[in-house]
Structure formats: structure tokens, C-alpha cells
Design a protein around this motif. Structure first.
Motif, PDB file in Angstrom:
ATOM      1  N   PRO A  21     -48.788  15.890 -16.243  1.00  0.00           N
ATOM      2  CA  PRO A  21     -48.871  14.462 -16.577  1.00  0.00           C
ATOM      3  C   PRO A  21     -48.951  13.592 -15.315  1.00  0.00           C
ATOM      4  O   PRO A  21     -48.594  14.032 -14.223  1.00  0.00           O
ATOM      5  N   SER A  22     -49.371  12.365 -15.505  1.00  0.00           N
ATOM      6  CA  SER A  22     -49.413  11.403 -14.397  1.00  0.00           C
ATOM      7  C   SER A  22     -47.987  11.112 -13.931  1.00  0.00           C
ATOM      8  O   SER A  22     -47.012  11.384 -14.635  1.00  0.00           O
ATOM      9  N   LEU A  29     -40.710  10.598 -18.794  1.00  0.00           N
ATOM     10  CA  LEU A  29     -40.005  11.791 -19.261  1.00  0.00           C
ATOM     11  C   LEU A  29     -38.638  11.896 -18.595  1.00  0.00           C
ATOM     12  O   LEU A  29     -37.631  12.172 -19.255  1.00  0.00           O
ATOM     13  N   TYR A  30     -38.594  11.668 -17.295  1.00  0.00           N
ATOM     14  CA  TYR A  30     -37.337  11.730 -16.555  1.00  0.00           C
ATOM     15  C   TYR A  30     -36.333  10.726 -17.118  1.00  0.00           C
ATOM     16  O   TYR A  30     -35.188  11.070 -17.403  1.00  0.00           O
ATOM     17  N   ALA A  31     -36.776   9.491 -17.277  1.00  0.00           N
ATOM     18  CA  ALA A  31     -35.881   8.432 -17.741  1.00  0.00           C
ATOM     19  C   ALA A  31     -35.370   8.716 -19.158  1.00  0.00           C
ATOM     20  O   ALA A  31     -34.183   8.554 -19.441  1.00  0.00           O
ATOM     21  N   LEU A  32     -36.264   9.144 -20.034  1.00  0.00           N
ATOM     22  CA  LEU A  32     -35.852   9.460 -21.408  1.00  0.00           C
ATOM     23  C   LEU A  32     -34.889  10.640 -21.426  1.00  0.00           C
ATOM     24  O   LEU A  32     -33.915  10.645 -22.183  1.00  0.00           O
ATOM     25  N   TYR A  33     -35.143  11.631 -20.579  1.00  0.00           N
ATOM     26  CA  TYR A  33     -34.251  12.778 -20.491  1.00  0.00           C
ATOM     27  C   TYR A  33     -32.855  12.336 -20.042  1.00  0.00           C
ATOM     28  O   TYR A  33     -31.847  12.694 -20.654  1.00  0.00           O
ATOM     29  N   VAL A  80     -43.513  14.432 -25.697  1.00  0.00           N
ATOM     30  CA  VAL A  80     -43.927  15.795 -25.375  1.00  0.00           C
ATOM     31  C   VAL A  80     -44.923  16.302 -26.413  1.00  0.00           C
ATOM     32  O   VAL A  80     -45.923  16.942 -26.061  1.00  0.00           O
ATOM     33  N   LYS A  81     -44.680  15.993 -27.689  1.00  0.00           N
ATOM     34  CA  LYS A  81     -45.640  16.387 -28.734  1.00  0.00           C
ATOM     35  C   LYS A  81     -47.019  15.796 -28.439  1.00  0.00           C
ATOM     36  O   LYS A  81     -48.036  16.474 -28.557  1.00  0.00           O
ATOM     37  N   LYS A  82     -47.039  14.526 -28.064  1.00  0.00           N
ATOM     38  CA  LYS A  82     -48.301  13.845 -27.758  1.00  0.00           C
ATOM     39  C   LYS A  82     -48.990  14.504 -26.553  1.00  0.00           C
ATOM     40  O   LYS A  82     -50.194  14.740 -26.571  1.00  0.00           O
ATOM     41  N   LEU A  83     -48.215  14.852 -25.531  1.00  0.00           N
ATOM     42  CA  LEU A  83     -48.771  15.473 -24.337  1.00  0.00           C
ATOM     43  C   LEU A  83     -49.297  16.874 -24.613  1.00  0.00           C
ATOM     44  O   LEU A  83     -50.234  17.332 -23.957  1.00  0.00           O
TER      45      LEU A  83
END
Length: 87
Positions: A21-22, A29-33, A80-83
Motif C-alpha cells: 500500500p501507499s 493501517l498503523y493508526a487504526l491498529y 484490509v478487505k478493500k486492499l
């Protein structure tokens, strides 16, 4: 399947995405995690003003302040599903 299990599967799946990913998506992703596992950011961020990566990560996480852990986990799963090419 319960949200925690979905989240754990999404974390594992994020490491095997078809393409990297970009940086913007990686920060998201990091922030949501972090929000989903730890909750609101609880420090002032990196002390080194030239550590741009750490600063960007901290700022991305801080923007999610107030979002519930469950909401962050669900958004992570959905992203993640979208990716992966899903919905």
C-alpha cells in the motif's frame, strides 16, 4: 465471527497483501491498529523533531482520538478487505 477474531485475521492478512500500500494507507493501517489495540494516544510523540516517520505515525494515531477500539478494529478489517480486492 466476532470482531476480535476478524481483526486478528485482518492483521495477519495485511502482511500478505497483493501489493504494498501507499505510505498514506500504511499510516492509516498503523493508526487504526494502534487505536484498536491501545486506544487513544497517551504521549506527546517523538522527542526528536527530525524523526519524520515517528512523527507521522504519532500524528496519524492522534487524529483518531476518541474513536472506540471496536470502531477502529472494524475500520481496519474493512480497509484490509478493500486492499485485498474484497468489498
Amino acid at each position: 465471527m466476532e470482531l476480535t477474531s476478524q481483526f486478528e485475521e485482518a492483521v495477519a492478512a495485511s502482511k500478505t497483501l497483493p501489493e504494498k500500500p501507499s505510505n498514506e494507507i500504511l499510516l492509516q493501517l498503523y493508526a487504526l491498529y494502534k487505536q484498536g489495540t491501545t486506544g487513544d494516544v497517551d504521549n506527546d510523540g517523538p522527542s526528536n523533531p527530525f524523526d519524520f516517520v515517528a512523527k507521522a505515525k504519532h500524528e496519524a494515531w492522534a487524529e483518531l482520538k476518541g474513536k472506540t477500539k471496536d470502531a477502529a478494529m472494524q475500520e481496519y478489517v474493512d480497509l484490509v478487505k478493500k486492499l485485498k480486492g474484497g468489498n
